[in-house]
Structure formats: structure tokens, C-alpha cells
Motif scaffolding. Structure first.
Motif, PDB file in Angstrom:
ATOM      1  N   ASN A 144       0.814  -1.224   0.000  1.00 11.01           N
ATOM      2  CA  ASN A 144       0.000   0.000   0.000  1.00 11.01           C
ATOM      3  C   ASN A 144       0.846   1.273   0.000  1.00 11.01           C
ATOM      4  O   ASN A 144       0.315   2.368   0.217  1.00 11.01           O
ATOM      5  CB  ASN A 144      -0.942  -0.003   1.211  1.00 11.01           C
ATOM      6  CG  ASN A 144      -1.984  -1.101   1.105  1.00 11.01           C
ATOM      7  OD1 ASN A 144      -2.895  -1.017   0.291  1.00 11.01           O
ATOM      8  ND2 ASN A 144      -1.838  -2.155   1.884  1.00 11.01           N
ATOM      9  N   ARG A 152       2.960   2.459   2.162  1.00 13.64           N
ATOM     10  CA  ARG A 152       2.879   3.206   3.419  1.00 13.64           C
ATOM     11  C   ARG A 152       4.197   3.077   4.176  1.00 13.64           C
ATOM     12  O   ARG A 152       4.932   2.112   3.993  1.00 13.64           O
ATOM     13  CB  ARG A 152       1.737   2.654   4.288  1.00 13.64           C
ATOM     14  CG  ARG A 152       0.361   2.991   3.737  1.00 13.64           C
ATOM     15  CD  ARG A 152      -0.747   2.238   4.460  1.00 13.64           C
ATOM     16  NE  ARG A 152      -2.053   2.636   3.939  1.00 13.64           N
ATOM     17  CZ  ARG A 152      -3.108   1.838   3.870  1.00 13.64           C
ATOM     18  NH1 ARG A 152      -3.037   0.582   4.302  1.00 13.64           N
ATOM     19  NH2 ARG A 152      -4.252   2.275   3.387  1.00 13.64           N
ATOM     20  N   ASP A 188     -11.114  -0.907   4.276  1.00 11.45           N
ATOM     21  CA  ASP A 188      -9.745  -1.033   4.775  1.00 11.45           C
ATOM     22  C   ASP A 188      -9.586  -0.112   5.980  1.00 11.45           C
ATOM     23  O   ASP A 188      -9.632   1.110   5.861  1.00 11.45           O
ATOM     24  CB  ASP A 188      -8.774  -0.638   3.647  1.00 11.45           C
ATOM     25  CG  ASP A 188      -7.368  -0.358   4.152  1.00 11.45           C
ATOM     26  OD1 ASP A 188      -6.985  -0.915   5.199  1.00 11.45           O
ATOM     27  OD2 ASP A 188      -6.659   0.415   3.477  1.00 11.45           O
TER      28      ASP A 188
END
Lengths: 472, 213
Positions: free
Chosen positions: A51, A53, B184
Motif C-alpha cells: 500500500n 505506506r 480497509d
């Protein structure tokens, strides 16, 4: 709740960590300390990468490999099991990639994550502490709100420094009076689980109080809180006192001198206010607690050492009776057998429950000048960290163990859950200072009896369970 | 995350209390650094007669014909039912991954251990708490007819029995919303980044020792 109404210790820590109230009793809670180990983190790091991150606050994280590491002296040459090695390598690589502090396997400071957090002063009073391991409850001994999380929450804590939590109920367990000689924190915590059951604390945070808890050393309080999860509670707590503050002082991650006085002033407020309301209260008389031995496959299946294995036929509840029958069949025990007649094959002294210096001393005091019984195939002592090992060796404890025929190992989780090479063979019976007697926990078909370090050491000498108080 | 709305399936009965996460997925499989592939090892010690590990092909192992999931009548069930304190023990999310990978979308029990319960919601698996007598009624129904179809309706918060009866269950509104919509949670929390930064700034002033490097 207004600031003026009496609050529990749990309320105080919760209130200090609310980032945002999400309604319905839930809140976004700030996480001060995140401890990371190799088993529950690789998929979380993968999630971050997937993701795009980054960890929110690098300095909040401290990592160590403990579950998979070998405890044999040759581990300096690396981990032989390729799958275990891959998992430890993954932790090393993830920590290096993101810049997270890690104590690697051959670092003197390496050890079981729940031993090294407090040892380094990385666990401080009033903190929220999380780790992808259910025994994170251990750190509640410091008046920190500490609990285990799954891998999705490991990723959440890494990425946001928060968790979405629902406020728990509170349970006060007051252990009044003083325990007798030979009765330890492990016996207190096992006796509590025997009383409340493995689901007794579900949905609750337990606060332990009373003279017997105040009497405990910090090591003892860690043993106590470690097993809060075996009573179903995600977290256990003990109020801060002088022992807590003295333990923290001078440790590498403790507050710097310029912050020390302010920190201590803050920490001394970390106790439940008089009149604070708990959802439930359990009263236990410390003097009634005897050395405990578990007989079944759940930590609630535990009795004083002088007892006999219970008879399922006398259990009225059919679900419980069925559970007892399955447990006795798995454990290879007959109802009515005296616990002191149960012979053992192995002894394991270690785990995040009982591998601190005080545990090493208690076990060494029992084995000193004695020899392991001939029927005991292996008695192993696994210190909780490199620093515990070093201290024990400085005190000569390693020589006491070795002279008695016990093996002295390198630090790690070891045979508590047998992810490394240390394990029970099918049918083998172990006196273990660990925390779970589940089927297969210490190796497929292995039979675990949970006891204190002194009781495990005594069983290793006698070859069967024995009341440590009767050894001269 | 995979959304959960309505699932209709037969139910596999696991008549045990305190089913711990070591039983759900034994330790040797936790060495995998992946999130998938745990289904063949679900309930490994009960399911197979011989020992297994990550390097042994499960297809070559001896299956325990007495274990309930191995009985043909219960193959294909997407719902598991068990007794009190399901999922106790370790925090390993691998337990939920194994249930999910095997094909279970939901677990029904009178009570769950806290960490397992929380882990389910992160993976689109629904833990349903029913009263002990309702759980007993479902066990009885499955014993009479293993092929009976049950429906778990999350929006309606109901388990519907083949006889037409329905049992209601409670669920936290936020968790329900995330599950029904497959949201999410990390993404949602990061929408609060400013609140997290503001908290940190205030806290740094109050308790600077918590932010030492």
C-alpha cells in the motif's frame, strides 16, 4: 466520565490515549510502544509495501527475533532450519529497510520480546504497549496498558501509531494477605485462572491488587500479568509503586535525567482512585494459595500439588465433562491419581512467563547440590535474554544447573511453543514454567504441566511432581 | 478486505469448548511469511494422523476419518459452529487466515476469545455470538440433517434456521459497517492523520519521555 469522578487505572490510561472518540464505546487510541517479533510481522510489513505506506513513528518500534531462534550454543553459526531462518531473515530485512531498531540474534540484548521490553526500559508506566503476541499482557506489571494484537493490527500500529479499540470492562482481582513460603507469582496467577476460568476475563482488563500483589517483585508482577490472557483478559494491570519506579530507573530507554522527575510525578498518579467502580471484583485469600500444577489441556485445569487428578464423572455440566475426558485421554492420566505420583520426562524452565533473573535464582536454589532424576531425559534452563544469561552466569547459577545435570541454553522462546528445535516428542510429559498446556503446544502429542520455576526444578530432581515446600 | 453480507451454507459442527489457536493452526505453520495457503493445515493435529509441516505435501498425509471436518457430510460448509471461548490462546492471525483459506466465512459460538474475535473482522470472517441454548439448537439441527442450509444475514444481524426460526445477534456498529462494505481500516484511520498529529504535539509537551528516540 468527568475528571472529578473516581477513575480506575485503566480509565486513566485510556483517557490519556484517546486521539478521537469514535462513538459506541470505541476510540482511536494512540500507541506509545510497539514491540515487533519475527512470527507475526512479515505479513504486516508486506501490507505496508503493498500500500506504499511508511511506519508512522520509527522510534516507537523495537524489534527482536525470539520465537524461532535456536537455544543451542552453536547458533552463532546461524539457524539450521531453513524455514525458521527465512523468517528471522525477513525480520532483519524489514527492520533494515524501514530503519527500525532491532536486537539481532547474536546481540547480547536479544531475548524474549516480553523480557527485553522492560529490561531495556522500553516499557514505561502509563504507556500503551502492543505487540503481535498475546503475552504482551506481561507489560501491565508496570501500570502500562499492554495487550496482544494480530498481524492486521501490527500493520495498523506501524502505519498509524494508533488502533481502533472498544473500551473493555474492568475486573479487580484482590489477593489479600500474604502467600506462604514456597508460593510464587506463578502459583498466584495459576490459582486465579483456576478460579475464574480461561474465559473469566474475556472482554475485561484485569487490575491485580492487594497485599500479596504489592509484595511481589517486578519480575513476579510480570509473571502474574503475563498470564492475564490465559484468564481471557487481553490485558492485566498492577498499580505503579516505588518498586516500579526503582526498576525502571537507569535503563537504556528510561526517561532522560531532564525528564525523570516529571515522569515520576506522572507515574505516581497511575493507580485506581479510591471508590473507582469495577465491573466485577474477585476476592482471593493469599494464604489459601498453594503451589499449583496443571493436569489438563487448558490452564484452568489446575490444582494444588497435594490434590488428585479430578474425575469427569463427578462433573455435572456435559460440555465440561466432555472437555475433561478429552483432556485426561490426551494427557494419559487416570482420574484419582495423586499429582505427586505423576512422573515426568522433561523439564523446561524458561518462557516469557518465567525466564527472568529471579526465576533463574528460584530454580537454582532448588537444584543446588542435587542431581537430576535418572528418568528425566532432559532438563533445560533457557534464560529470557542475553542480559539475564549474563547476570545469572555472574552469580554462578549456570554452574549450579550444569552440575545438577540441567542444560544451560541461549535465550529465546524455546520449548514454550516449540517453533525452534526444542520440543517434546509424542507422549512425553514435561514440567514446564511456560503459560499454555494446550494439546501439541510443546510438540505434537507432548503433555505439558504448568508450574513455577521452583516446582519445575523440584520435579526435575524428584523425577515426578513434588511439593517444593517439602524439600529440605 | 472482502465484504460480508449474507452467507447461506450448511454448518460444520465442532463440539468442543476452548478451541485454542494452537489447535486451529499449529506453530510449525507460523513460519510461513505469507498470508495465504494455511487452509490445508487448519486443525492439523486433529485432521491428520501423521505429523506435518510446511515442507510436507498435505495430499500425501494420512487423514483422520473420525475428525468431523473429514466426514463427507460436512465438506463444503462455509460456517463452523463450536462451544465457548473459541479462539483462545495466542494472537496469531494465522488462525483466521487458516479458517478463511479453508473456506469458512463465519464461526458461530456462545463466546470467543478477544484477540481472535478482533482478528476475524480484519479478514472478512464473521464471528457470531449466540446464546448457549441457540448454539445447542443448531448442533441438534445439524446432527439431524448435516445438509441443512442455514443463512447468516449480517445486515439483518440474524442466523436463519432451515425450520424458519431466526436467532438475532449483536455486533458493534462500526465493525458491521466495515465488514458489510469491505473497508480497509488503515485507510480509514489515515483519514484522521491530522488528529493523530495534533495528539502527538500535545502529548509531546505533557510527557516528552514517551517520544525519546
Amino acid at each position: 466520565m468527568t475528571a472529578a469522578s473516581p477513575r480506575t487505572l485503566y480509565d486513566k490510561i485510556w483517557d490519556a490515549h484517546v486521539v478521537k472518540d469514535l462513538g459506541g464505546g470505541s476510540a482511536l487510541i494512540y500507541i506509545d510502544r510497539h514491540l515487533v517479533h519475527e512470527v507475526t510481522s512479515p505479513q504486516a510489513f508486506d501490507g505496508l509495501r503493498l500500500n506504499h505506506r511508511q511506519p508512522w513513528r520509527l522510534g516507537a518500534n523495537l524489534a527482536v527475533a525470539d520465537h524461532n531462534v535456536p537455544t543451542t550454543p552453536d547458533r552463532a553459526q546461524g539457524i539450521k532450519d531453513p524455514i525458521s531462518r527465512a523468517q528471522v531473515d525477513a525480520l532483519d530485512a524489514n527492520c533494515a529497510e524501514y530503519g527500525i531498531t532491532e536486537f539481532r540474534m547474536n546481540d547480547l540484548r536479544q531475548g524474549i520480546v516480553h523480557v527485553i521490553g522492560p529490561e531495556q526500559g522500553a516499557t514505561l508506566p502509563g504507556m500503551t504497549v502492543v505487540c503481535g503476541d498475546s503475552h504482551t499482557s506481561t507489560h501491565g506489571a508496570f501500570g502500562a496498558l499492554a495487550f496482544g494484537i494480530g498481524t492486521s493490527e501490527v500493520e495498523h500500529a506501524l502505519a498509524t501509531q494508533t488502533l481502533v479499540l472498544k473500551k473493555a470492562k474492568t475486573m479487580l482481582i484482590r489477593v489479600s494477605g500474604h502467600v506462604g513460603p514456597g508460593v510464587t507469582a506463578k502459583d498466584i496467577t495459576l490459582a486465579i485462572i483456576g478460579r475464574i476460568g480461561t474465559a473469566g476475563g474475556t472482554g475485561h482488563v484485569i487490575e491485580y491488587a492487594g497485599e500479596a500483589i504489592e509484595d511481589l517483585s517486578m519480575e513476579g508482577r510480570m509473571t502474574l500479568c503475563n498470564m492475564a490472557i490465559e484468564g481471557g483478559a487481553r490485558a492485566g494491570l498492577v498499580a505503579v509503586d516505588d518498586k516500579t519506579i526503582a526498576y525502571v530507573k537507569g535503563r537504556p530507554y528510561a526517561p532522560k535525567p531532564e525528564h525523570w522527575d516529571a515522569a515520576v510525578a506522572d507515574w505516581t498518579t497511575l493507580k485506581s482512585d479510591p471508590g473507582a467502580r469495577f465491573d466485577s471484583v474477585i476476592e482471593i485469600d493469599a494464604a489459601s494459595i498453594e503451589p499449583q500444577v496443571s493436569w489438563g489441556t487448558s490452564p484452568e485445569m489446575v490444582l494444588p500439588v497435594g490434590a488428585r487428578v479430578p474425575d469427569p464423572a463427578r462433573e455435572a455440566d456435559p460440555v465440561k465433562r466432555n472437555g475433561m475426558e478429552k483432556a485426561l485421554a490426551y494427557m494419559g492420566l487416570a482420574a484419582g491419581t495423586r499429582i505427586e505420583q505423576i512422573a515426568i520426562d522433561k523439564v523446561f524452565i524458561g518462557s516469557c512467563t518465567n525466564s527472568r533473573i529471579e526465576d533463574m535464582r528460584a530454580a537454582a536454589a532448588v537444584v543446588k547440590g542435587r542431581k537430576k532424576a535418572a528418568n528425566v531425559k532432559l532438563a533445560m534452563v533457557v534464560p529470557g535474554s542475553g542480559l539475564v544469561k549474563q547476570q545469572a552466569e555472574a552469580e554462578g547459577l549456570d554452574r549450579i544447573f550444569v552440575e545438577a545435570g540441567f542444560e544451560w541454553r541461549e535465550p529465546g522462546c524455546s520449548m514454550c511453543l516449540a517453533m525452534n528445535a526444542d520440543r517434546l516428542e509424542p507422549g512425553e510429559r514435561c514440567a514446564s514454567t511456560s503459560n499454555r498446556n494446550f494439546e501439541g503446544r510443546q510438540g505434537a502429542g507432548g503433555r505439558t504441566h504448568l508450574v513455577s520455576p521452583a516446582m519445575a526444578a523440584a520435579a526435575g530432581i524428584a523425577g515426578h511432581f513434588v511439593d517444593v515446600r517439602t524439600l529440605s | 478486505m472482502k465484504a460480508f453480507t449474507v452467507v447461506s451454507s450448511k454448518i460444520a459442527p465442532l463440539d468442543r469448548p476452548n478451541v485454542d489457536t494452537d489447535a486451529i493452526i499449529p506453530k510449525q505453520y507460523l513460519k510461513s511469511i505469507r498470508r495465504t495457503g494455511f487452509g490445508p493445515f487448519l486443525f492439523d493435529d486433529w485432521r491428520y494422523l501423521d505429523a506435518g509441516d510446511l515442507e510436507i505435501d498435505p495430499a500425501t498425509r494420512r487423514v483422520n476419518p473420525d475428525f468431523v471436518l473429514n466426514q463427507p457430510a460436512h465438506k463444503g460448509a462455509q460456517i463452523l459452529i463450536a462451544r465457548d471461548n473459541f479462539g483462545c490462546g495466542s494472537s496469531r492471525e494465522h488462525a483466521v487466515w487458516a479458517l478463511d483459506d479453508y473456506g469458512f466465512r463465519a464461526v458461530i459460538a456462545p463466546s470467543f476469545a478477544d484477540i481472535f474475535f478482533s482478528n476475524c473482522f480484519k479478514n472478512g470472517v464473521l464471528p457470531v455470538v449466540l446464546k448457549a441454548e441457540e448454539v445447542q439448537a443448531i448442533f441438534d439441527g445439524v446432527a439431524k440433517n448435516p445438509d441443512a442450509q442455514f443463512t447468516i444475514d449480517l445486515p439483518a444481524q440474524q442466523v436463519r434456521l432451515p425450520c424458519g426460526k431466526a436467532f438475532s445477534f449483536e455486533i458493534d456498529a462500526g465493525r458491521k459497517h466495515n465488514l458489510v462494505n469491505g473497508l480497509d481500516e488503515i485507510g480509514l484511520t489515515l483519514q484522521q492523520a491530522d488528529a493523530i498529529r495534533a495528539y502527538e504535539a500535545r502529548r509531546r509537551g505533557e510527557a516528552p519521555w514517551l517520544f525519546q528516540a
